[in-house]
Scaffold this active site. Structure first.
Site, mmCIF file in Angstrom:
data_model
loop_
_atom_site.group_PDB
_atom_site.id
_atom_site.type_symbol
_atom_site.label_atom_id
_atom_site.label_comp_id
_atom_site.label_asym_id
_atom_site.label_seq_id
_atom_site.Cartn_x
_atom_site.Cartn_y
_atom_site.Cartn_z
ATOM 1 N N LYS A 1 0.823 -1.213 0.000
ATOM 2 C CA LYS A 1 0.000 0.000 0.000
ATOM 3 C C LYS A 1 0.865 1.276 0.000
ATOM 4 O O LYS A 1 2.081 1.214 0.257
ATOM 5 C CB LYS A 1 -0.935 -0.025 1.214
ATOM 6 C CG LYS A 1 -1.967 -1.164 1.165
ATOM 7 C CD LYS A 1 -2.993 -1.016 2.266
ATOM 8 C CE LYS A 1 -4.041 -2.118 2.202
ATOM 9 N NZ LYS A 1 -5.139 -1.893 3.168
ATOM 10 N N THR B 1 -5.531 -7.395 10.309
ATOM 11 C CA THR B 1 -5.827 -6.143 9.601
ATOM 12 C C THR B 1 -5.464 -4.927 10.448
ATOM 13 O O THR B 1 -4.877 -3.961 9.946
ATOM 14 C CB THR B 1 -7.336 -6.090 9.248
ATOM 15 O OG1 THR B 1 -7.668 -7.263 8.519
ATOM 16 C CG2 THR B 1 -7.671 -4.863 8.438
ATOM 17 N N HIS C 1 -2.202 -5.363 1.463
ATOM 18 C CA HIS C 1 -3.498 -6.039 1.272
ATOM 19 C C HIS C 1 -3.201 -7.446 0.782
ATOM 20 O O HIS C 1 -2.249 -7.659 0.031
ATOM 21 C CB HIS C 1 -4.342 -5.306 0.222
ATOM 22 C CG HIS C 1 -5.518 -6.129 -0.234
ATOM 23 N ND1 HIS C 1 -6.685 -6.211 0.485
ATOM 24 C CD2 HIS C 1 -5.678 -6.956 -1.300
ATOM 25 C CE1 HIS C 1 -7.524 -7.030 -0.127
ATOM 26 N NE2 HIS C 1 -6.932 -7.498 -1.225
ATOM 27 N N TYR D 1 -12.218 -2.264 -4.338
ATOM 28 C CA TYR D 1 -12.766 -2.543 -3.004
ATOM 29 C C TYR D 1 -14.297 -2.478 -3.000
ATOM 30 O O TYR D 1 -14.890 -2.214 -1.939
ATOM 31 C CB TYR D 1 -12.201 -1.544 -1.996
ATOM 32 C CG TYR D 1 -10.806 -1.873 -1.491
ATOM 33 C CD1 TYR D 1 -10.574 -3.006 -0.722
ATOM 34 C CD2 TYR D 1 -9.728 -1.025 -1.746
ATOM 35 C CE1 TYR D 1 -9.313 -3.303 -0.228
ATOM 36 C CE2 TYR D 1 -8.451 -1.317 -1.257
ATOM 37 C CZ TYR D 1 -8.263 -2.456 -0.494
ATOM 38 O OH TYR D 1 -7.012 -2.751 -0.010
ATOM 39 N N GLU E 1 -9.228 -10.653 -7.866
ATOM 40 C CA GLU E 1 -8.315 -9.535 -7.590
ATOM 41 C C GLU E 1 -7.080 -9.570 -8.493
ATOM 42 O O GLU E 1 -6.608 -8.518 -8.942
ATOM 43 C CB GLU E 1 -7.902 -9.567 -6.122
ATOM 44 C CG GLU E 1 -9.074 -9.256 -5.190
ATOM 45 C CD GLU E 1 -8.686 -9.199 -3.723
ATOM 46 O OE1 GLU E 1 -9.554 -8.872 -2.900
ATOM 47 O OE2 GLU E 1 -7.514 -9.480 -3.389
ATOM 48 N N ASN F 1 -2.207 0.239 6.649
ATOM 49 C CA ASN F 1 -1.773 -1.049 7.209
ATOM 50 C C ASN F 1 -0.852 -1.839 6.283
ATOM 51 O O ASN F 1 -0.817 -3.060 6.302
ATOM 52 C CB ASN F 1 -2.977 -1.875 7.679
ATOM 53 C CG ASN F 1 -3.873 -2.320 6.544
ATOM 54 O OD1 ASN F 1 -3.734 -1.838 5.422
ATOM 55 N ND2 ASN F 1 -4.780 -3.233 6.824
ATOM 56 N N ARG G 1 2.487 -6.398 9.164
ATOM 57 C CA ARG G 1 1.740 -5.263 9.716
ATOM 58 C C ARG G 1 2.257 -4.863 11.095
ATOM 59 O O ARG G 1 2.287 -3.676 11.426
ATOM 60 C CB ARG G 1 0.250 -5.589 9.731
ATOM 61 C CG ARG G 1 -0.364 -5.479 8.320
ATOM 62 C CD ARG G 1 -1.735 -6.073 8.269
ATOM 63 N NE ARG G 1 -2.453 -5.756 7.025
ATOM 64 C CZ ARG G 1 -3.452 -6.485 6.569
ATOM 65 N NH1 ARG G 1 -3.860 -7.555 7.228
ATOM 66 N NH2 ARG G 1 -4.052 -6.144 5.435
ATOM 67 N N PHE H 1 -15.939 2.811 6.374
ATOM 68 C CA PHE H 1 -14.560 3.217 6.081
ATOM 69 C C PHE H 1 -14.254 3.264 4.584
ATOM 70 O O PHE H 1 -13.128 3.571 4.191
ATOM 71 C CB PHE H 1 -13.567 2.274 6.788
ATOM 72 C CG PHE H 1 -13.746 0.802 6.458
ATOM 73 C CD1 PHE H 1 -13.220 0.255 5.297
ATOM 74 C CD2 PHE H 1 -14.438 -0.025 7.325
ATOM 75 C CE1 PHE H 1 -13.380 -1.089 4.997
ATOM 76 C CE2 PHE H 1 -14.607 -1.384 7.036
ATOM 77 C CZ PHE H 1 -14.071 -1.914 5.857
HETATM 78 P P1 CMP Z 1 -7.435 -4.612 3.422
HETATM 79 O O1 CMP Z 1 -6.926 -5.968 3.724
HETATM 80 O O2 CMP Z 1 -6.800 -3.893 2.277
HETATM 81 O O3 CMP Z 1 -9.019 -4.690 3.160
HETATM 82 C C1 CMP Z 1 -9.854 -3.561 3.329
HETATM 83 C C2 CMP Z 1 -9.186 -2.462 4.098
HETATM 84 O O4 CMP Z 1 -10.060 -1.544 4.735
HETATM 85 C C3 CMP Z 1 -8.387 -3.056 5.238
HETATM 86 O O5 CMP Z 1 -7.258 -3.731 4.736
HETATM 87 C C4 CMP Z 1 -8.109 -1.822 6.082
HETATM 88 O O6 CMP Z 1 -6.936 -1.125 5.674
HETATM 89 C C5 CMP Z 1 -9.306 -0.919 5.788
HETATM 90 N N1 CMP Z 1 -10.165 -0.753 6.975
HETATM 91 C C6 CMP Z 1 -10.393 0.404 7.634
HETATM 92 N N2 CMP Z 1 -11.232 0.222 8.669
HETATM 93 C C7 CMP Z 1 -11.539 -1.101 8.690
HETATM 94 C C8 CMP Z 1 -12.339 -1.912 9.553
HETATM 95 N N3 CMP Z 1 -13.017 -1.418 10.587
HETATM 96 N N4 CMP Z 1 -12.413 -3.253 9.277
HETATM 97 C C9 CMP Z 1 -11.755 -3.776 8.215
HETATM 98 N N5 CMP Z 1 -10.975 -3.042 7.370
HETATM 99 C C10 CMP Z 1 -10.862 -1.725 7.604
#
Ligand code: CMP
Length: 142
Positions: free
Chosen positions: A11, A93, A117, A51, A128, A114, A104, A59
């Site tokens: 990211k 996550t 992905h 997404y 994806e 974070n 992470r 979010f």
């Molecule tokens: P990712 O694995 O890229 O998938 C969706 C992304 O949404 C996740 O990582 C986080 O960076 C972001 N995100 C922000 N808030 C939340 C949340 N409450 N739960 C899950 N993903 C979140």
């Protein structure tokens, strides 16, 4: 264990921190092969399409803004049990909940920024990977 493919995205926060090499090292040291890679700067609309599954989540808007805030490195990974293995290497996550030694835990600042992905299932991995890579840009070792 089946040979699988999964999508990894480094990211914008991790690209900015210069830790692409460290993340790739972890994949290769754990027998995940990079069979496709490209650096792209997504538009907010493109991030939104990637997404789309999260479109109703609170979010979503911030996620699309963050994922389009700078370049990302998209990689197709291949190896035994690749989907689960990548998720283990990434950690939870929310970096506050990520096990020590995961990507992470070591590189992420928040649940939004974070670092990486990873696909959550083999079915979503195929979708994806297809978002970023035509078949001609994938170079399987299997
Ligand atoms: P990712 O694995 O890229 O998938 C969706 C992304 O949404 C996740 O990582 C986080 O960076 C972001 N995100 C922000 N808030 C939340 C949340 N409450 N739960 C899950 N993903 C979140």
């Amino acid at each position: 264990m089946p040979v699988q493919r999964t999508l990894s995205i480094v990211k914008p926060d991790a690209v900015e921190k210069n830790v692409i090499g460290d993340i790739i090292r972890r994949f290769e040291e754990n027998s995940l092969s990079i069979i496709g890679a490209k650096m792209v700067h997504l538009s907010a609309a493109e991030a939104g399409r990637f997404y789309a599954v999260h479109a109703q989540r609170p979010f979503y808007k911030d996620l699309c803004a963050f994922m389009s805030s700078g370049p990302v490195l998209a990689m197709a990974l291949e190896g035994k049990n690749a989907v689960t293995l990548n998720r283990q290497l990434m950690g939870a996550t929310n970096p506050k909940e990520a096990d020590a030694g995961t990507i992470r835990a070591d590189h992420a600042a928040s649940i939004d920024a974070n670092a990486v992905h990873g696909s959550d299932s083999e079915e979503n991995a195929a979708i994806e990977i297809g978002f970023f890579f035509p078949d001609l840009e994938l170079h399987s070792k299997a």
